[in-house]
Design an enzyme around this catalytic site. Structure first.
Site, PDB file in Angstrom:
ATOM      1  CE1 TYR A   1      -5.875   1.280   1.239  1.00 44.01           C
ATOM      2  CE2 TYR A   1      -5.591   3.614   0.779  1.00 44.01           C
ATOM      3  CZ  TYR A   1      -6.241   2.594   1.449  1.00 44.01           C
ATOM      4  OH  TYR A   1      -7.261   2.896   2.324  1.00 44.01           O
TER       5      TYR A   1
ATOM      6  CB  SER B   1      -8.928   5.857   0.648  1.00 43.41           C
ATOM      7  OG  SER B   1      -7.837   6.549   1.235  1.00 43.41           O
TER       8      SER B   1
HETATM    9  P1  NAD Z   1      -9.382  -3.105   9.110  1.00 40.09           P
HETATM   10  O1  NAD Z   1      -8.074  -3.752   8.893  1.00 40.09           O
HETATM   11  O2  NAD Z   1      -9.805  -2.738  10.491  1.00 40.09           O
HETATM   12  O3  NAD Z   1     -10.554  -3.979   8.472  1.00 40.09           O
HETATM   13  C1  NAD Z   1     -10.422  -4.568   7.209  1.00 40.09           C
HETATM   14  C2  NAD Z   1     -11.483  -5.627   7.062  1.00 40.09           C
HETATM   15  O4  NAD Z   1     -11.308  -6.241   5.774  1.00 40.09           O
HETATM   16  C3  NAD Z   1     -11.381  -6.754   8.092  1.00 40.09           C
HETATM   17  O5  NAD Z   1     -12.670  -7.183   8.445  1.00 40.09           O
HETATM   18  C4  NAD Z   1     -10.630  -7.844   7.331  1.00 40.09           C
HETATM   19  O6  NAD Z   1     -10.872  -9.154   7.829  1.00 40.09           O
HETATM   20  C5  NAD Z   1     -11.239  -7.663   5.959  1.00 40.09           C
HETATM   21  N1  NAD Z   1     -10.445  -8.249   4.905  1.00 40.09           N
HETATM   22  C6  NAD Z   1      -9.126  -8.053   4.603  1.00 40.09           C
HETATM   23  N2  NAD Z   1      -8.764  -8.835   3.581  1.00 40.09           N
HETATM   24  C7  NAD Z   1      -9.877  -9.522   3.208  1.00 40.09           C
HETATM   25  C8  NAD Z   1     -10.143 -10.488   2.208  1.00 40.09           C
HETATM   26  N3  NAD Z   1      -9.198 -10.927   1.370  1.00 40.09           N
HETATM   27  N4  NAD Z   1     -11.400 -10.994   2.137  1.00 40.09           N
HETATM   28  C9  NAD Z   1     -12.372 -10.594   2.984  1.00 40.09           C
HETATM   29  N5  NAD Z   1     -12.174  -9.684   3.951  1.00 40.09           N
HETATM   30  C10 NAD Z   1     -10.936  -9.164   4.049  1.00 40.09           C
HETATM   31  O7  NAD Z   1      -9.359  -1.825   8.168  1.00 40.09           O
HETATM   32  P2  NAD Z   1     -10.244  -0.489   8.089  1.00 40.09           P
HETATM   33  O8  NAD Z   1      -9.354   0.630   8.405  1.00 40.09           O
HETATM   34  O9  NAD Z   1     -11.534  -0.634   8.803  1.00 40.09           O
HETATM   35  O10 NAD Z   1     -10.469  -0.442   6.513  1.00 40.09           O
HETATM   36  C11 NAD Z   1     -11.694  -0.708   5.894  1.00 40.09           C
HETATM   37  C12 NAD Z   1     -11.734   0.002   4.547  1.00 40.09           C
HETATM   38  O11 NAD Z   1     -11.608   1.410   4.755  1.00 40.09           O
HETATM   39  C13 NAD Z   1     -10.602  -0.398   3.592  1.00 40.09           C
HETATM   40  O12 NAD Z   1     -11.086  -0.497   2.275  1.00 40.09           O
HETATM   41  C14 NAD Z   1      -9.632   0.769   3.701  1.00 40.09           C
HETATM   42  O13 NAD Z   1      -8.860   0.933   2.557  1.00 40.09           O
HETATM   43  C15 NAD Z   1     -10.608   1.910   3.910  1.00 40.09           C
HETATM   44  N6  NAD Z   1     -10.005   3.100   4.516  1.00 40.09           N
HETATM   45  C16 NAD Z   1      -9.457   3.045   5.760  1.00 40.09           C
HETATM   46  C17 NAD Z   1      -8.884   4.185   6.287  1.00 40.09           C
HETATM   47  C18 NAD Z   1      -8.245   4.220   7.640  1.00 40.09           C
HETATM   48  O14 NAD Z   1      -7.585   5.227   7.939  1.00 40.09           O
HETATM   49  N7  NAD Z   1      -8.411   3.213   8.485  1.00 40.09           N
HETATM   50  C19 NAD Z   1      -8.883   5.368   5.552  1.00 40.09           C
HETATM   51  C20 NAD Z   1      -9.446   5.388   4.293  1.00 40.09           C
HETATM   52  C21 NAD Z   1     -10.023   4.226   3.780  1.00 40.09           C
END
Ligand code: NAD
Length: 260
Positions: free
Chosen positions: A155, A142
């Site tokens: 986080y 991130s």
């Molecule tokens: P999201 O909520 O759409 O997806 C998260 C995924 O992780 C889902 O498939 C969920 O089922 C899975 N998950 C959650 N807890 C879990 C567990 N205990 N075991 C197995 N699977 C689990 O979120 P996203 O935005 O697509 O985020 C994905 C990654 O990207 C994360 O690591 C997040 O920190 C990172 N990220 C997201 C953003 C953003 O703005 N959306 C920005 C920077 C980084």
């Protein structure tokens, strides 16, 4: 481009992980999906990806906060695919609260899922990659691996930890055809971001619209959310042979956020 390879994408039932799984399947890789969700919807997703891209798509719902579940998933993958070639550590959760009010259970869950899970998947994936003398480890970190925001102590700590883990492992395996890189997205419009808007509004005493404009998009000079497809395209590049000399990087894709 990735035909004959097998990719595990943790947390690929939603958001960024799903877009990466889709992109890798399109490039010809067999896919192991992981994450939570409705069983029927996941079965439909699995069948669609397999049919559209002519690859094998397997699902394992291991809870990434549980080391035993991660180990069992790797046993299953080893038996089915003979190990993985590409590991994408993507599963993640968020919680927003002042540090002195931060629920201890939320801290523990964020560190377990967003940081410690990557240690387990890496330690279990590496022996097979070393044997094949080829591997790609892609961490979805991130912008919060590089800079902080208030009220996101767990986080930010976990994501900074991922940056350190990425660099360390990259150095350990650099001579073995294995690269390790972290992608650092800014705000991407996914369920994870949508869910934190009410919490952030509460923590900052703002309306939800003010959070979108004055907190989220204010951080990004482009004033645009990053898209899941853009993150998947970068992951795809890191997975390619063209990126063989790129390792140990912590790469922003954040509309200029961390250039401030
Ligand atoms: P999201 O909520 O759409 O997806 C998260 C995924 O992780 C889902 O498939 C969920 O089922 C899975 N998950 C959650 N807890 C879990 C567990 N205990 N075991 C197995 N699977 C689990 O979120 P996203 O935005 O697509 O985020 C994905 C990654 O990207 C994360 O690591 C997040 O920190 C990172 N990220 C997201 C953003 C953003 O703005 N959306 C920005 C920077 C980084």
């Amino acid at each position: 481009m990735l035909s004959g390879k097998t990719a595990l994408v943790t947390g690929s039932t939603s958001g960024i992980g799903l877009a990466i799984a889709e992109q890798f399947a399109k490039a010809g890789a067999h896919i192991v999906l992981n994450g939570f969700g409705d069983a029927a919807e996941i079965a439909t997703l699995r069948a669609r990806l397999a049919k559209e891209h002519g690859v094998q798509v397997h699902y394992n719902g291991a809870d990434m906060s549980k080391p035993e579940a991660i180990e069992a998933m790797f046993k299953e993958i080893d038996a089915k695919f003979g190990g993985i070639d590409i590991l994408v550590n993507n599963a993640g959760i968020q919680f927003v609260a002042p540090v002195d009010e931060f629920p201890v259970a939320k801290w523990d869950a964020i560190i377990a899922i967003n940081l410690t899970a990557a240690f387990h998947t890496i330690r279990l994936a590496l022996p097979g990659m070393k044997q094949k003398k080829w591997g790609r480890i892609i961490q979805i970190a991130s912008a919060h691996a590089l800079v902080a925001s208030p009220f996101k102590s767990a986080y930010v700590a976990a994501k900074h930890g991922i940056a350190g883990l990425t660099k360390t492992v990259a150095l350990e395996v650099a001579e073995q055809g294995i690269t390790v890189n972290a992608i650092c997205p800014g705000y991407v419009w996914t369920p994870l971001v949508e869910k934190q808007i009410p919490e952030t509004a509460k923590a900052r005493g703002m309306t939800e619209e003010e959070v979108i404009q004055n907190v989220l998009l204010a951080a990004q000079p482009t004033k645009q959310f990053v898209t899941v497809e853009q993150v998947a395209a970068l992951a795809s590049y890191f997975a390619s042979d063209a990126a063989a000399s790129i390792t140990g990087t912590v790469m922003p894709i954040d509309g200029g956020w961390t250039a401030h």
